[in-house]
Design a protein around this motif. Sequence first.
Motif, PDB file in Angstrom:
ATOM      1  N   LEU A  40      64.527 -17.385  -2.172  1.00 51.70           N
ATOM      2  CA  LEU A  40      63.512 -18.203  -1.506  1.00 51.70           C
ATOM      3  C   LEU A  40      62.448 -17.367  -0.803  1.00 51.70           C
ATOM      4  N   ARG A  41      62.577 -16.052  -0.836  1.00 52.29           N
ATOM      5  CA  ARG A  41      61.692 -15.193  -0.053  1.00 52.29           C
ATOM      6  C   ARG A  41      60.222 -15.500  -0.279  1.00 52.29           C
ATOM      7  N   GLY A  42      59.839 -15.766  -1.511  1.00 52.86           N
ATOM      8  CA  GLY A  42      58.425 -15.965  -1.820  1.00 52.86           C
ATOM      9  C   GLY A  42      57.831 -17.259  -1.295  1.00 52.86           C
ATOM     10  N   VAL A  43      58.654 -18.232  -0.890  1.00 51.43           N
ATOM     11  CA  VAL A  43      58.122 -19.520  -0.427  1.00 51.43           C
ATOM     12  C   VAL A  43      58.330 -19.735   1.063  1.00 51.43           C
ATOM     13  N   SER A  67      47.946 -30.359   2.228  1.00 54.40           N
ATOM     14  CA  SER A  67      48.060 -28.922   1.990  1.00 54.40           C
ATOM     15  C   SER A  67      49.492 -28.440   2.160  1.00 54.40           C
ATOM     16  N   ARG A  68      50.261 -29.141   2.995  1.00 50.51           N
ATOM     17  CA  ARG A  68      51.655 -28.752   3.235  1.00 50.51           C
ATOM     18  C   ARG A  68      52.627 -29.561   2.390  1.00 50.51           C
ATOM     19  N   TRP A  69      52.119 -30.291   1.422  1.00 46.52           N
ATOM     20  CA  TRP A  69      52.973 -31.237   0.721  1.00 46.52           C
ATOM     21  C   TRP A  69      54.135 -30.549   0.011  1.00 46.52           C
ATOM     22  N   MET A  70      53.887 -29.472  -0.675  1.00 49.07           N
ATOM     23  CA  MET A  70      54.966 -28.824  -1.418  1.00 49.07           C
ATOM     24  C   MET A  70      56.061 -28.350  -0.477  1.00 49.07           C
ATOM     25  N   GLN A  71      55.682 -27.747   0.658  1.00 52.27           N
ATOM     26  CA  GLN A  71      56.684 -27.310   1.625  1.00 52.27           C
ATOM     27  C   GLN A  71      57.437 -28.513   2.204  1.00 52.27           C
ATOM     28  N   ARG A  72      56.702 -29.580   2.521  1.00 49.99           N
ATOM     29  CA  ARG A  72      57.349 -30.766   3.098  1.00 49.99           C
ATOM     30  C   ARG A  72      58.287 -31.416   2.090  1.00 49.99           C
ATOM     31  N   THR A  82      62.210 -31.571   2.547  1.00 47.87           N
ATOM     32  CA  THR A  82      62.768 -32.919   2.686  1.00 47.87           C
ATOM     33  C   THR A  82      63.841 -33.185   1.646  1.00 47.87           C
ATOM     34  N   LEU A  83      63.558 -32.826   0.400  1.00 51.56           N
ATOM     35  CA  LEU A  83      64.539 -33.053  -0.662  1.00 51.56           C
ATOM     36  C   LEU A  83      65.800 -32.223  -0.435  1.00 51.56           C
ATOM     37  N   LEU A  84      65.607 -30.950  -0.093  1.00 55.44           N
ATOM     38  CA  LEU A  84      66.773 -30.111   0.118  1.00 55.44           C
ATOM     39  C   LEU A  84      67.585 -30.576   1.328  1.00 55.44           C
ATOM     40  N   THR A  85      66.886 -31.039   2.366  1.00 58.29           N
ATOM     41  CA  THR A  85      67.607 -31.561   3.528  1.00 58.29           C
ATOM     42  C   THR A  85      68.409 -32.802   3.149  1.00 58.29           C
ATOM     43  N   VAL A 127      46.828 -22.795   1.686  1.00 58.26           N
ATOM     44  CA  VAL A 127      47.844 -23.827   1.505  1.00 58.26           C
ATOM     45  C   VAL A 127      49.175 -23.432   2.116  1.00 58.26           C
ATOM     46  N   ALA A 128      49.617 -22.198   1.919  1.00 58.04           N
ATOM     47  CA  ALA A 128      50.994 -21.864   2.275  1.00 58.04           C
ATOM     48  C   ALA A 128      51.129 -20.711   3.260  1.00 58.04           C
ATOM     49  N   ARG A 129      50.036 -20.295   3.894  1.00 62.16           N
ATOM     50  CA  ARG A 129      50.126 -19.194   4.854  1.00 62.16           C
ATOM     51  C   ARG A 129      49.387 -19.583   6.116  1.00 62.16           C
ATOM     52  N   ASP A 130      49.979 -19.247   7.254  1.00 67.96           N
ATOM     53  CA  ASP A 130      49.317 -19.607   8.507  1.00 67.96           C
ATOM     54  C   ASP A 130      48.714 -18.409   9.203  1.00 67.96           C
ATOM     55  N   GLU A 131      49.233 -17.218   8.977  1.00 68.43           N
ATOM     56  CA  GLU A 131      48.714 -16.029   9.642  1.00 68.43           C
ATOM     57  C   GLU A 131      48.080 -15.116   8.601  1.00 68.43           C
ATOM     58  N   GLU A 132      46.794 -15.274   8.411  1.00 67.30           N
ATOM     59  CA  GLU A 132      46.056 -14.422   7.508  1.00 67.30           C
ATOM     60  C   GLU A 132      44.670 -14.197   8.082  1.00 67.30           C
TER      61      GLU A 132
END
Length: 796
Positions: free
Chosen positions: A747-750, A663-668, A672-675, A602-607
């Motif tokens: 924010l390091r963990g996200v 899968s990217r919903w939480m990041q999006r 989006t909200l913070l922006t 869900v939250a990692r692209d390089e594994e």
Amino acid sequence: MPADALLQDLKHGVRQIVQDRWLTTAAVVALALGLGVSTTIMTVMYGLNLRALPFDRPAALVDVGVDGGDTTYALFDRWRSARSATAVAAHAGAPINLRDDVQATDQVAGTFVSHSTFGLLGIQPILGRDFVEGDDRAGAPAVAIISHAIWTDRYGGDRGAVGRTLHLNGAPVTVVGVMPPGFRFPVSSDLWLPLAAMPAAHAPSAAARPVSVIARLAEGVTVQQASAEFTAIAAPLNERNHWRRVAVVPLNEGFVGSMTEPAPLMIMAAALLVVVIACSHAANLLLVRSMARARDVSLRLALGASRARIVRQLLIESALMGAMAGLIGLGAASFGVSWFANETRDFNLPYWIRFTLDARLFAWLACFSVGAGIAFGLLPAAHLARTDLTSVLNQAGRGTTPRANRLMGGLLVGQLAVTVILLNSAALLTQSARVLQRADSAIDLPNVWEMRLALPEDSYGSLEKRQLLYRQLDERLGSLAGAEAAALSSAAPFVGSPSRTVLTGGQQAQDNERRRTTRVVGIGARYFDVLGLKLRRGTEWDRLDASSSPHSVLVNDPFVSAFFPGGDPIGRQIRLADAAAPGAPPPLLTVVGVVPPVRQSVARDEEPVAYVPHGIDPGLRASVLVRGNPAVFAPALREAVRTLDPNLPVYGLQTLERLSEKSRWMQRATSTLLTAFAVVAVFLSALGMYALTAYNAARRAQEIGIRMALGARPFQAWSLVLRRALVHLGVGLTLGLGGALLAATALRGVLVRIRPTDVPTLLSVALLLVVITGLASFLPARRAAHTDPLEVLRTE
């Protein structure tokens, strides 16, 4: 207070609001934005974590689980003796293939539940009966309870549905009850079976299927007390894993997580900061207005008006402005809540979660609106009430004091500092979200589709049966009508897959030193053709000898970097060990190729990801990935599966683009909200800088006129006005950059592949704020520099 006096004050307040309409508009919009943001976030958090669950006495319901492991039936059976709970129940979801004499076979969301589940929740069937203890025993007659939706949609609300025989996963089952409308526990189930009917429910712990456990606490028992007892009961079954603990949390938290997790905390903190900025800006504008009206108020005081009457009139004006802001904020909140609800409509949230503005939230918004207006009115009212008449009248109408200037400047500095924090956090999260999006864009997402299979465990419990079915299906996929390419996969991209320990060289499964894991995906021969990706190097399976391909493995670039740094992985041998299934060592696999990275979590692209032939050990669930025309290949695929097993439906048609988005919903959503919050903050800060600079320019108009009459140049007038704005900006940036670094560390963990202390991002944020607020302060300074000295002196 007499009614006529109140009416007179109301009329006067309306006249003043109309007279100062531009300043009023700025204050109302600022406050409305703060109210809209706070109400939107409160509605979301209320819907997720605070709204009362639709069960009997929901505060006593808890979710019970084991951190770091699975809860088995054996553990649930021991927990039923807990004295801290009046009832303990277990459930486990499973897709069910439903067939009857009314409609064709269909896939429905089913759940195996212990017989005490519905009684524990305080919900009973509206037709028929609940499960009883006799239903929940091995060898008992097969029974089921259906949802109200199935009863009405499939059987037309026929009361004769109770007692009907259905074929669930090919086995006959009798319907004994119908649940109330809307009930779909635990998430979106439409059919329930006794837990004893679940395959492998009583299997040994290594092969037992995990279950989820809920309990109703006894009167007066706390969550901490229950956790201690459940931990003690679990201890004999957990001797080799002392680091694990039993987690007892409120039921809703067990489904959607805690409000104290990083993402919700981040969003709530950002919303709070926006509210602080909005309130600060509104207070600043009202203070500016009070300074402009100081001479008028002083004259009224000199003519006999009481200070209490003046304060009352100012508070009434502020309350009217707060009410106006509340109405606008309500519209903004309605839009924000609708957007959020639409974004999460198919995200498999528990059925009781809904995002709506109800009476409680309306009441909160109304109270906050009027209360905020009154609170902001107190600042200028208190200031004017303490103002010395002689001092104000002697200032020839300029209506300013050092105390007021310091207060307005402090509020503006706070706005700027908070804006920097929000801008930097939004920039980091947006970059992180784009990392995931760019990683997914290597695939032609809109043109690749996924459909799913779920094999009944009682029919396909043996490995040989699953291998035969998938082999026959794979042969048909090679010539599937309407498909450019099609392949089987144990898991589609983006949705996760099992992890295995990688053993290289002579390393053994029990070695704890440098044990690292990889995700493992079983794929068919045409998998990467469907995704439109080419091997980096090596050989594909369809070009290998038939005897060697089952012992081959493809790995991605991160796998090579993690396990074979600086070396050639082709020809190297590895083992993929399952820590949950100790025993014989796993077979040796030879690396035959390196493939591009495809995000599998869900939250990692390089594994690291290892791809093994799907036919080696296929599971009960599989995905079929197809590139082609869904209007043609979907019916053809269903027919192909139907020829192999008429009781086996194919379901869940969706594009990989939609899978990627979900899968990217939480990041999006977070970015989006913070922006959006950051944009609001920048707008308000720029508006605040403009208002304060314009006020300072107007306050010093006489001084500027005299300087211009004595020969000062326009540039000197600009610098006179801009100097204070630059001081405010410098102090705000300094404080904001320090706060931004602290927030970024949190924010390091996200963050994905983004450093929290990203200097270019910090510099970009600072430059953006300097440009925007610089322009906001430049405009009134420029207007002051072009002032006609004679006109100013004549006016003064």
